[in-house]
Structures are given as C-alpha cells and as structure tokens.
Design an enzyme around this catalytic site. Structure first.
Site: not given
Ligand code: NAP
Length: 477
Positions: A64, A108, A134
C-alpha cells in the site's frame, strides 16, 4: 478450447485481469492527485497504522505504501509493537483524525489477539467517517445500505470495477456471494444489489450450498478456504470471482489442488508457501470468466484504496457522491470533470453570474457539507469525547441546522472591521459590500447564538472571551 466432460460443454474461462484493470484505475487517479496537489498545495495523505508483526499484514502495508508513493500520494505508516494497548492505538487514530495532512486513515487488520475480540470494531468506530478509506465505519456502512456512500470497502469495490470494466452483465443477473463478513461478503452483496443483480448471500450454515451457487451468473467466493469452490458450484459459462487469499504452507494441499509438476508446486518448492484462492483450478474448465489468484482482486483492492484516499481528500463534490449527482442534474454534465467529480472552475463560471443558480447550488452543497460535519461529530461521540465543530454561518442558520448542536457560539466583529478584513483577503470594496449584504445581519446572528465572541479587540481580549465561554460550557453541559 472446448471439450466434453461430465456431459457438459467445457471451455477455458476468460481470465479477468485484475492487474490490468488496477493499472487503468491508477492511471485515472494519478492526474487527479496531481491536480489536487497543485490546487491545495499538498498531496492527498494516507495514514496507515500497523500493529504487531503479522508477516502478511507487513507485506500488505508495504504494498500500500509503495503504490501510494507511485500515485503521488503522501503515505505514512505508524508501526506499533505487538504489546500495544487498545488505548494507545485509539490515541494514534485520534491524532490521525485531527491531522490536516491525512485525508485517509487505514488501520491494518487483524489486530493482535491480546487487544480483545472487539478491538477492530472499536477502532473502526472511532475513525472519522470522512477519513475512513476502508469504508468500515458504521456511518459509511449505513450509507452503503442506502446506496449513497462515498467511501466503500476497497475489496468489494474492486470486484465491481473488475466486473464492470470486463463488460460482465450485472443488472438482472443472478449473483451469489459466499461469505458474509463485514469487510467483504456483506458490502459485496449490497454493491451487486445496487447494480440490480438478484443477490443471494451464503455462509457456513447454508444448506445445499453447491446447488445454490450453481444458479449464479456471477459467483463471488470470499471464504478463505483454498480450492473450496469446485466445478459443481459453478454454472457453465458463469462468471466466478475469487476473493480468497490464503497463505498455504503445506505441500500436500498444493499437490492435491494443482497436481505434481504444476507451476504452483514449482513456486511452492522455491518459496516454501503460496497464496491460494477459494476457487479450485478445475473451475477454469466450466466458468465463462474467472478472476485468478494472484492477479485478480488483490491488485484492485490497493488501486481502490488510492482512489478512496483521493475521494476523502476531495470532500463532498466527488465522483458518484449524492451532491455531485444533484449538481450534474441541475447544471448539466458539462460541470463534471473527466473523473466524474465536480469541476469547480466550470461550475464557478456558471453560478457566478446568476444569483438564482448560486442559491440552487447552495441548497445542494450546504446540506451535503453539513452531513459530513455531523458524521465527523458522531465519530467523536463514539470516542466518548465532546466534539466542537467550526461551521460557516450560512451552513448553520440558512440550512436550519443550528438545532443539531447543543450550543452555538458566534464569532463576530463590527461591520467596518469585517469590511476591512474581507478587503485584506483580496476582495474589492464593492465585492466586500456585496458579500456582507448577502450574509445574515450581525444582529440576527447574535440573537440566535448561545454565546458571542467579539473579535474587534486584541488577541488577548478574544482569548479571554474564549476562556470564559469554555468555562461556562464546562459547567453548563
Ligand atoms: P472471514 O471474515 O473469515 O469470513 C469468511 C466467510 O466465509 C464467513 O462468512 C464464513 O461463514 C464463510 N465460510 C467459511 N467456511 C465456509 C463454508 N465451509 N461454507 C460456506 N461459507 C463458509 O473472511 P473475510 O475477511 O471475509 O475474507 C474472505 C477471504 O477473502 C479470505 O481468504 C481473505 O484473505 C480474502 N480477502 C482478500 C482480499 C484481497 O484483497 N484480495 C481482501 C480481503 C479479504 P460464517 O459467517 O457462517 O462463519
């Protein structure tokens, strides 16, 4: 290639190339990132948080970071040890929530088990919804249910891009999603539904799963069990999307699925592990189109994260948002830029000369901006903190939203000073006069406020008034 097996016409499925579609999306994101950076004076920023030392998470975060850098975004990672407490993590999220350099925040998962079973949910609850790239915050999930979301979970969004850009028909299709997690299965089913598919969601308790799955024109497998979806799950000619990515470390599983002498086994022997999808390799002989693992949904997840970060940086007038659709409906598609967001320069020219048009625009934009402010406030409420919002007067009073707040504090100064300040910001005397006469008169603002802070005096004098208001509020609320 066609042959006859089990009495079914067999073809080799078209491969849905996620890497190529991801590259397309990145190519669309890059100029928009450059334009944002030139206009705002800083790149869109992404704050990543990695807790603990899960090797797979480390790889995802590095991927990422690299992709964000390549796209011209700023990306910072906060690495925290396995021993981090939930409170410490919430502290970092709070800092990123307040940061002006970070438009998007991503924590994460998975979080270390020591943080407790509800840790992820607690963390997702406190990320500001407008920075929630997200799409896991309950506000964004609720908006997705109502088909008016700006930030949607990246993996299901990636699947939709793969389907749409591969010309797979979705409207009217029968879709089956295996998996009902909050991060993949459920949002996936909603996105398909919003595109007019007829959707069935299956899970570990579903009876007759292969039979139901085999009715699907579009079958999405998001389970996490290598090779689980065999040919009996698949409608001949149907589209199969493999979301599963399970690291496999035993040779026997790879041999059973791919056979001795296969390329997968070669890779396994070289690396000691391979990542496998949920779909059995034999499905390639019956499906019409199939997304591979790797090279299918994975690269799209990252591309959509970059796009979501840009979306978060742009705020309300982004491609696909409710405000953007309403603006396009009122002013025509000519006010949209190539990426589907509102081209502010073009729109400015349209509304500048026409007070009625300006009012129409305000009636669309003000409520949308206000909704995003309220969503941010909700995040603070969930954190258990008392939130203060700075809201422009037209947004507060002209949209009749002042009642959403417990108390309203108005800052103001004498008209002569207001005129002087506007001119110091580059307005002509005439424009300053126009601006002031378009605003609510000071006396009316003051009348509607619970507290007033006059900014005519010195900084010390203004500070003294602020302290007095804070003290009064602390005993009042
Ligand atoms: P998850 O939270 O573990 O959910 C798995 C789902 O599969 C659950 O709903 C579960 O049903 C269902 N399931 C498990 N065994 C089943 C069975 N025998 N029959 C039918 N359904 C079964 O996993 P997730 O987070 O959604 O992720 C799913 C997969 O996608 C994983 O392999 C993950 O690594 C992968 N993934 C990939 C990406 C990417 O970028 N490519 C991103 C995210 C996730 P119950 O609810 O009944 O338990």
């Amino acid at each position: 290639m066609r042959d006859k097996r089990d009495g079914i016409d067999s073809v080799t499925a078209r491969v849905l190339d996620g890497t190529a579609v991801a590259a397309q999306i990145r190519a669309e994101v890059a100029p928009a990132v450059a334009a944002f950076t030139a206009r705002v004076g800083r790149p869109p920023g992404l704050g990543l948080v990695l807790v603990g030392d899960d090797p797979a998470s480390g790889i995802y975060v590095r991927g990422k970071l690299r992709s964000a850098g390549e796209a011209g975004l700023r990306a910072d990672v906060e690495r925290m040890p396995e021993s981090t407490t939930l409170e410490q993590l919430l502290g970092v999220v709070d800092r990123l929530n307040r940061s002006e350099a970070h438009d998007g925040i991503l924590v994460q998962s998975p979080l270390p088990a020591s943080m407790g079973p509800d840790a992820e949910r607690t963390v997702f609850d406190v990320i500001r919804p407008d920075k929630d790239v997200d799409g896991f915050h309950p506000v964004n999930v609720g908006r997705l249910v109502q088909n008016r979301a700006a930030l949607v979970a990246c993996t299901p969004l990636g699947v939709m891009e793969l389907l749409v850009r591969s010309n797979i028909r979705i409207a009217g299709a029968r879709a089956v999603v295996i998996g009902r997690s909050d991060i993949v299965g459920k949002p996936m089913a909603l996105l398909l539904l919003h595109r007019d598919a007829t959707v069935t969601i299956c899970h570990s308790k579903t009876a007759e799963l292969p039979r139901i799955a085999a009715e699907a024109d579009i079958l999405v497998a998001a389970i996490g069990r290598p090779g689980f979806v065999t040919r009996e799950f698949v409608k001949p000619g149907g589209t199969v999307i493999d979301v599963g990515t399970t690291p496999v470390r035993d040779r026997e599983t790879v041999t059973r699925l791919y056979g001795p002498g296969s390329r997968r086994l070669e890779v396994f022997d070289r690396r000691g592990s391979v990542v496998l999808g949920d779909v059995h390799p034999e499905v390639a002989d019956i499906a019409g189109a199939l997304s591979p693992v790797p090279g299918g949904v994975g690269p799209l997840t990252i591309a959509l994260l970059l796009r979501n970060t840009l979306t978060a940086a742009h705020g309300v007038m982004v491609a696909g948002s409710e405000a953007t659709s309403a603006i396009a409906a009122r002013f025509g598609d000519a006010v949209l830029a190539a990426d589907g967001s509102v081209d502010r320069a073009v729109l400015g020219r349209v509304v500048f000369a026409d007070a009625g048009a300006r009012r129409d625009l305000e009636s669309i934009v003000h409520p949308a901006v206000h909704r995003s402010i309220v969503a941010g406030l909700r995040a603070f409420e969930l954190l258990g903190e008392y939130a203060w919002a700075v809201v422009a007067v037209p947004l507060l009073f002209e949209t009749s939203r002042a009642t959403d707040y417990d108390r309203v504090i108005v800052t103001t100064c004498a008209p002569a000073l207001q005129r002087k300040r506007l001119m110091a910001r580059g307005l002509t005397a005439e424009a300053a006069e126009q601006r002031m006469s378009a605003q609510l008169p000071t006396a009316e603002k003051v009348a509607r406020a619970d507290f007033v802070i006059f900014t005519d005096g010195s900084f010390e004098e203004t500070d003294r008034q602020i302290d007095a208001v804070v003290a009064a509020l602390s005993s009042d609320l």
